[in-house]
Design an enzyme around this catalytic site. Structure first.
Site, PDB file in Angstrom:
ATOM      1  N   ARG A  83       3.816   6.247   7.345  1.00 39.65           N
ATOM      2  CA  ARG A  83       3.767   4.847   6.994  1.00 39.65           C
ATOM      3  C   ARG A  83       5.398   4.323   6.522  1.00 39.65           C
ATOM      4  O   ARG A  83       6.240   5.094   6.646  1.00 39.65           O
ATOM      5  CB  ARG A  83       3.069   4.688   5.708  1.00 39.65           C
ATOM      6  N   ARG A 126      -2.668  -1.305  12.190  1.00 45.38           N
ATOM      7  CA  ARG A 126      -2.288  -1.889  10.856  1.00 45.38           C
ATOM      8  C   ARG A 126      -1.666  -3.272  11.229  1.00 45.38           C
ATOM      9  O   ARG A 126      -1.019  -3.192  12.255  1.00 45.38           O
ATOM     10  CB  ARG A 126      -1.366  -1.246   9.869  1.00 45.38           C
ATOM     11  N   GLN A 233       2.955   4.914  -3.778  1.00 43.09           N
ATOM     12  CA  GLN A 233       3.952   5.372  -3.119  1.00 43.09           C
ATOM     13  C   GLN A 233       5.433   5.485  -3.770  1.00 43.09           C
ATOM     14  O   GLN A 233       6.305   6.286  -3.583  1.00 43.09           O
ATOM     15  CB  GLN A 233       4.237   4.452  -1.752  1.00 43.09           C
ATOM     16  N   ASP A 274       7.833  -5.546   5.236  1.00 46.37           N
ATOM     17  CA  ASP A 274       6.979  -5.094   6.231  1.00 46.37           C
ATOM     18  C   ASP A 274       7.015  -6.247   7.238  1.00 46.37           C
ATOM     19  O   ASP A 274       6.680  -6.055   8.503  1.00 46.37           O
ATOM     20  CB  ASP A 274       5.471  -4.941   5.812  1.00 46.37           C
ATOM     21  N   ASN A 284       5.798  -7.319   1.463  1.00 47.97           N
ATOM     22  CA  ASN A 284       6.122  -6.089   1.219  1.00 47.97           C
ATOM     23  C   ASN A 284       4.716  -5.653   0.374  1.00 47.97           C
ATOM     24  O   ASN A 284       3.873  -6.337   0.282  1.00 47.97           O
ATOM     25  CB  ASN A 284       7.217  -6.136   0.461  1.00 47.97           C
ATOM     26  N   LYS A 285       5.144  -4.458  -0.158  1.00 44.78           N
ATOM     27  CA  LYS A 285       3.883  -4.011  -0.380  1.00 44.78           C
ATOM     28  C   LYS A 285       3.398  -4.599  -1.708  1.00 44.78           C
ATOM     29  O   LYS A 285       4.189  -5.263  -2.692  1.00 44.78           O
ATOM     30  CB  LYS A 285       4.401  -2.485  -1.434  1.00 44.78           C
TER      31      LYS A 285
HETATM   32  C1  LIG Z   1      11.152   0.441   5.090  1.00 43.75           C
HETATM   33  S1  LIG Z   1       9.612  -0.139   5.157  1.00 43.75           S
HETATM   34  C2  LIG Z   1       8.823   0.327   3.752  1.00 43.75           C
HETATM   35  C3  LIG Z   1       7.694  -0.673   3.240  1.00 43.75           C
HETATM   36  O1  LIG Z   1       6.423  -0.301   3.873  1.00 43.75           O
HETATM   37  C4  LIG Z   1       5.717  -0.041   2.901  1.00 43.75           C
HETATM   38  O2  LIG Z   1       4.265  -0.202   3.210  1.00 43.75           O
HETATM   39  P1  LIG Z   1       3.116   1.137   3.238  1.00 43.75           P
HETATM   40  O3  LIG Z   1       3.639   2.182   2.837  1.00 43.75           O
HETATM   41  O4  LIG Z   1       1.996   0.315   3.250  1.00 43.75           O
HETATM   42  O5  LIG Z   1       3.692   1.249   5.282  1.00 43.75           O
HETATM   43  C5  LIG Z   1       5.993  -0.766   1.890  1.00 43.75           C
HETATM   44  O6  LIG Z   1       5.790  -2.246   1.828  1.00 43.75           O
HETATM   45  C6  LIG Z   1       7.488  -0.704   1.650  1.00 43.75           C
HETATM   46  O7  LIG Z   1       8.359  -1.392   1.173  1.00 43.75           O
END
Ligand SMILES: CSC[C@H]1O[C@H](OP(=O)(O)O)[C@H](O)[C@@H]1O
Length: 390
Positions: A83, A126, A233, A274, A284-285
């Protein structure tokens, strides 16, 4: 080769200690020096397996998965075994290569049609991180640009394109780190949300890149890592990465961000992204937009670290960004032995949110730092990128 054995030189992938490494049944005790020394995504030496760390098991177990089928790769992306926008793009690029490398197509048109099926399938894993689509489009462009070559040569070109996407990401992240360092003093307090580190990229990360590069220079940052519910995360990945690198990191619950800012412990916020829209709105998250609003309230600069591969100039504003919604169990029972919510309770589980541009102090890219108004500054960043590519 016995089942579960792979020609992958596991030592090349993991320079780790006290980590139980299980490669399809082949387990070894390794010595973790730093997560920074691990490879997040790699193609094995036989060109037939995508090797990833199963990030859903971190930090308790480092298990390398050998993915060979499109279904396995699709699932690994959907389940967040791999991810982070850049890492997803790299995995998809290798996935597209693996999906087409054994094609028996007799001519270009048949080969291209088969490639498109693989690409379109991986693209359904996704919806939010633009790197997935950006990487798959690059692989399709590679097929088109080599249409005069033999099928075998197109396959070779696709393998190289995926390698290039991975290699470029290392340079991109390091460049973001270097630009990010120009914005901050050594030894400050930094807050980050989710994981935009080594495990989200090919190396260094985006939001964590300034921290890693500063640490290499001897800076003494004090980092506050939001745990980042519901998938944690921040707790599972960022705290693990930074601690293993020897960076001073304090794990906090998401609802503690205001207090650490109010106490004066945070002088800058760095987050990943993202998808960034042309006006600077950044997905973003989930929870990131709240952090940005808090930072604005306390007068703390809020920086989005964005590879240009994560900026979507075809997306006018954050309103146009598709926000992934995920299964409710991630909220109600993902991390606890017992369910922590009533059965059948309604759940809303958006994986991301959009931080509106007015709450973003600057967007740090590998070609420089964009400041408001973002439509203009991001356009200038891409002009600089185009000039550099000539
Ligand atoms: C360097 S991109 C990281 C970005 O992606 C993560 O989402 P996910 O863990 O669901 O893929 C999160 O938004 C991070 O900031």
């Amino acid at each position: 080769m016995k089942n579960g054995e792979s020609s992958v030189n596991i030592n090349k992938l993991v320079n780790a200690a006290n980590i139980h490494v299980n490669l399809g049944g082949v387990s070894m005790e390794m010595n973790p020096q730093k997560v920074l020394d691990m490879e997040t995504v790699a193609l094995d030496d036989t060109n037939s397996e995508l090797i990833i760390i199963d990030q859903t098991l971190l930090p308790g177990e480092t298990k390398y998965l050998r993915l060979t089928s499109q279904g396995e790769i699709w699932t690994a992306i959907y389940e967040l075994q791999v991810r982070g926008a850049p890492a997803i793009g790299i995995a998809a690029a290798y996935g597209a290569y693996l999906g087409i490398k054994n094609s028996a197509a007799a001519d270009y048109d048949a080969f291209y049609a088969e490639f498109k099926k693989v690409k379109d399938y991986l693209a359904t894993s996704r919806p939010t991180a633009v790197n997935l689509f950006w990487a798959l489009d690059r692989m399709e462009d590679c097929v088109k640009c080599n249409r005069e070559k033999s099928i075998a040569d197109i396959k070779t070109a696709l393998r190289k394109e995926a390698d290039d996407i991975k290699a470029e990401d290392i340079w991109v992240c390091k460049s973001i780190g270097e630009y990010g360092l120009t914005l901050i003093e050594p030894n400050i307090g930094i807050l980050t949300h989710c994981n935009a580190g080594q495990l989200a990229t090919a190396k260094y990360g985006t939001a964590l890149a300034p921290i890693y590069l500063g640490h290499e220079k001897g800076y003494k940052f004090k980092v506050f890592a939001d745990e980042t519910r519901p998938l944690l995360q921040g707790a599972r990945l960022t705290a693990y990465e930074l601690k293993s690198a020897g960076v001073d990191v304090t794990l906090i619950c998401d609802n503690m961000a205001s207090m650490v800012m109010k106490n004066g412990w945070v002088q800058a916020v760095f987050v990943g992204c993202d998808r960034v829209a042309a006006n600077g709105d950044a997905a973003n998250k989930i929870g990131t937009s709240g952090v940005a609003i808090l930072a604005k309230n306390y007068g703390i600069p809020f920086y989005v670290c964005a590879p240009t591969s994560t900026i979507d100039m075809n997306c006018a504003t954050g309103q146009d960004i598709h926000i992934e919604e995920r299964k409710s169990e991630e909220v109600t029972e993902k991390w606890y032995a017992t369910r922590m919510a009533p059965t059948d309770v309604k759940v809303f589980n958006p994986a991301f949110d959009v931080t509106d541009a007015p709450f973003i102090t600057a967007i740090i890219t590998e070609y420089g730092i964009a400041k408001p108004p973002y439509n203009k500054s991001l356009t200038e960043i891409f002009a600089k990128k185009d000039a550099a590519k000539k």
